[in-house]
Write an enzyme that holds these catalytic residues in place. Structure first.
Site, short mmCIF file in Angstrom:
data_model
loop_
_atom_site.label_atom_id
_atom_site.label_comp_id
_atom_site.label_asym_id
_atom_site.label_seq_id
_atom_site.Cartn_x
_atom_site.Cartn_y
_atom_site.Cartn_z
N GLU A 7 0.82 -1.22 0.00
CA GLU A 7 0.00 0.00 0.00
C GLU A 7 0.85 1.26 0.00
O GLU A 7 0.47 2.27 -0.58
CB GLU A 7 -0.94 -0.01 1.21
N TYR A 317 -1.98 -3.70 13.35
CA TYR A 317 -2.83 -2.85 12.50
C TYR A 317 -3.89 -2.14 13.35
O TYR A 317 -4.61 -2.79 14.11
CB TYR A 317 -3.50 -3.72 11.43
#
Length: 686
Positions: A7, A317
């Protein structure tokens, strides 16, 4: 060869370092870094997006609203200031031609899946169904290797479709409603002032406005409190009257008099011990609230810092709703690593001595990620900023706390009887620290140790005090409280709520970083929309579509079904808006451009009396026409087309009737005489 798409660039670097059997070879293309690595005899290219590479935009330039014909385009076309994405798209396009296999390694959530899906489809030019998926919740070598060994056969199309639907719905709502508000103000004032709202912004602002109204309409009411101040063992203590509020002053005076005449004695001593279980692990919302309470961090700042800690490999995360820690996380290894840090060593050693590490867990789950936890990677000096150090400390201490023993709190309640009246004195102390030993710095327990009291003991009164007070209005929301309220109402997602709040600040609808106050502009926007088109700010409608997005993720609805329904609902809302466009515009223009600037559109002079010919609206039908400003003294009127923007030309035609330009929603323009008998009128009116 295989192309792995991360990402962000720093995540690509982490993945390359974790998977490579040799030192990764760093290269660049168009100034964009990528890595060549070898694993198990295969050559891999690890490259990255830079967040979203594609955004939504109209297929053609259209003036007006509604607009639903949109497509995915490079983000530097869809949004200003995103030119940097151009080179990343070019790099992925070139690298895709060198490989035969694709793996998406973006964040495992709806946004990450949309980033991966659009990068594959548009930048790489391949069917997203051909790609495999690396799924991980932390950027440690062990987590990334585990994700590599357990590749998912495809990307998560439930997540991707839900994310795509969310983007399209947010675009439909945000762009169309913002255009509608802007056009309404233009119609009322002749000025272009951009005003915006959105699918989640509107309902969020609405509940803030409701609180503001409660505060503004609040009328303080006087009341009295009575306190008994006494001495014991050289210390002063204050006991509170059994009723927390006395509404009549005379009653308060009477109570004070009766207490003064009495001989107060202890009538009861109640001692209780309670176990306080450790807190559950952090989900994002709880972390944001605790960080606001401890450090004053805004929800967005907390998310940004937590994201940075994740990308640096020190915590898991952050965009998760889970309050559970699955057993496949190696708790013992993480705690052994944390024991290397002096500030956590004593607590880590206690836990490492336990036969089993069993965390306390909350009720909430997240199918994509566990609760937030430290990875066990140890920051070196200089790795973290001051704010990152604060949040990392909170995450580590919370993680250690969930494995520890309960704390034990002792509460003492002393009842003092003075004639027919009772007063209460309360105290509390921690008798066994348990998990509070590690996390106590972030928990507010009042430690009030009382001396020993005996039933029948006479109280040495210093003063019986009567104080006048006033009731207070409801408190304004703090940023953390807004996030909690949004969670409770089902508005937005764990990943979007903080940004929605920031957007309301940026739009000038709210102000105040600790205590949120709605500005006059924010109040007026909600007041106007409530009056004319309340569905725009409906919490229920927004929540309904949030649930439908979850059903897309579960495969129980298609994105096409939800998008089509949203289009139909929004079309009806905008039809209602257009009927009241001038009225809405006048209301909003009063505060946006000032009351003096709110004036009807003048298209020319009346050929009969010399007054202004202005655009008017029929109150019953909502249809527009042109009439004289001197009505009812002058009855000159002209019909006019119901579509398009009216632009005066200062020209006249038949019998002095004005000529105007009609600009259609597709941008086409034509001139028309307002006299219905003009030879050109009928041709132009179809």
């Amino acid at each position: 060869m295989i192309l792995i798409i991360a990402e962000k660039p720093n995540v690509a670097r982490k993945i390359a370092g974790a998977l490579s059997e040799r030192r990764p070879i760093k290269k660049s293309l168009f100034g964009v870094p990528y890595y060549e690595i070898f694993r198990e005899g295969k050559k891999l290219i690890v490259a990255s997006a830079v967040g979203h590479l594609y955004g939504l935009a109209p297929k053609r330039d259209v003036f007006g609203y509604p607009i639903f014909d949109i497509e995915w385009v490079p983000v530097y076309i869809a949004e200003k200031g995103k030119e940097y994405a151009r080179e990343y798209i070019k790099a992925l396009s070139v690298l895709a031609k060198r490989v035969r296999e694709f793996i998406v390694a973006c964040d495992y959530d709806t946004e990450g899946e949309v980033i991966g899906y659009t990068a594959l489809k548009y930048a790489c030019g391949v069917d997203p169904r051909v790609a495999k998926r690396m799924k991980f919740s932390a950027l440690t070598k062990r987590d990334l290797l585990n994700a590599w060994r357990n590749l998912e056969p495809t990307i998560n199309f439930g997540m991707a479709n839900a994310g795509i639907a969310r983007h399209i719905l947010d675009w439909y709502w945000g762009v169309n409603l913002s255009r509608a508000l802007t056009h309404a103000i233009k119609k009322a004032s002749g000025k272009w002032v951009v005003l915006s709202t959105g699918r989640v912004q509107g309902p969020t602002l609405k509940f803030l406005v409701e609180r503001e109204r409660e505060i503004q309409s609040f009328v303080p009411r006087p009341y009295w409190v009575i306190k008994l101040i006494f001495e014991k063992n050289g210390q002063k203590f204050t006991a509170n009257y059994e009723k927390d509020k006395i509404w009549e002053e005379e009653e308060g005076k009477r109570i004070v008099l009766e207490v003064k005449k009495s001989i107060p004695r202890v009538s009861n001593v109640e001692i209780k011990r309670q176990k306080r279980t450790p807190p559950h692990p952090f989900d994002l919302g709880t972390l944001q609230r605790e960080a606001y309470s401890a450090f004053g961090f805004s929800p967005k700042k907390t998310l940004d810092i937590a994201q940075s800690l994740y990308e640096k490999g020190f915590s898991s995360y952050p965009r998760t709703e889970s309050q559970k820690l699955p057993r496949n996380i190696n708790f013992r290894m993480i705690i052994q690593n944390l024991a290397k840090m002096p500030q956590y060593r004593p607590y880590a050693h206690i836990l490492l001595g336990l036969p089993e590490l069993k965390p306390v867990e909350g009720k909430k789950e997240d199918p994509a990620h566990p609760a937030i936890y430290p990875t066990g990677e140890i920051p070196r000096p200089g790795d973290l900023t001051k704010d990152e150090e604060k949040l990392y400390d909170m995450i580590v201490r919370r993680f250690l706390a969930v494995f520890m023993e309960p704390a034990i709190r002792e509460s003492v309640k002393v009842t003092i009887r003075a004639g027919p009246h009772k007063f209460f004195l309360s105290g509390g102390r921690t008798v066994k620290k348990g998990w509070l030993s590690v996390y106590g710095k972030y928990v507010k327990f009042e430690e009030v140790t009382l001396p020993e009291f005996f039933i029948g003991e006479r109280i040495k009164v210093i003063q019986v005090k009567r104080e006048k007070k006033k009731t207070k209005p409801p408190a304004r929301y703090s940023p953390a409280a807004v996030i909690k309220k949004m969670e409770d109402l089902g508005l937005g997602t764990k990943a979007t709520r903080a940004q929605i709040l920031e957007t309301l600040y940026q739009r000038g609808y709210i102000e105040g970083k600790k205590s949120i106050k709605v500005t006059p502009l924010g109040m007026k926007v909600i007041e106007t929309l409530e009056k004319y088109v309340p569905e725009i700010i409906s919490v229920e409608l927004t929540r309904e579509f949030e649930k439908k997005m979850e059903l897309i993720m579960e495969g129980r609805l298609t994105k096409e079904e939800v998008i089509e329904e949203a289009k139909e609902r929004l079309t009806k809302i905008l039809e209602e808006f257009k009927k009241r466009e001038l009225e809405i515009g006048i209301e909003l223009a009063k505060i946006v451009v000032g009351e003096d600037e709110v004036k009807p559109l003048v298209v020319g002079k009346c050929p009969k009396c010399g007054g202004d010919l202005i655009v008017k609206y029929n109150k019953k039908t909502g249809k527009r026409f042109v009439g004289c400003s001197n009505w009812p003294k002058c009855d000159v009127t002209y019909p006019i087309l119901q579509r398009g923007e009216i632009i005066p030309t200062n020209k006249t035609c038949c019998n002095g009737a004005p000529v105007v330009i009609i600009r259609e929603e597709d941008g086409r323009e034509f001139e028309i005489c307002l006299d219905i008998n003009c030879k050109d009128w009928k041709a132009k009116s179809h």
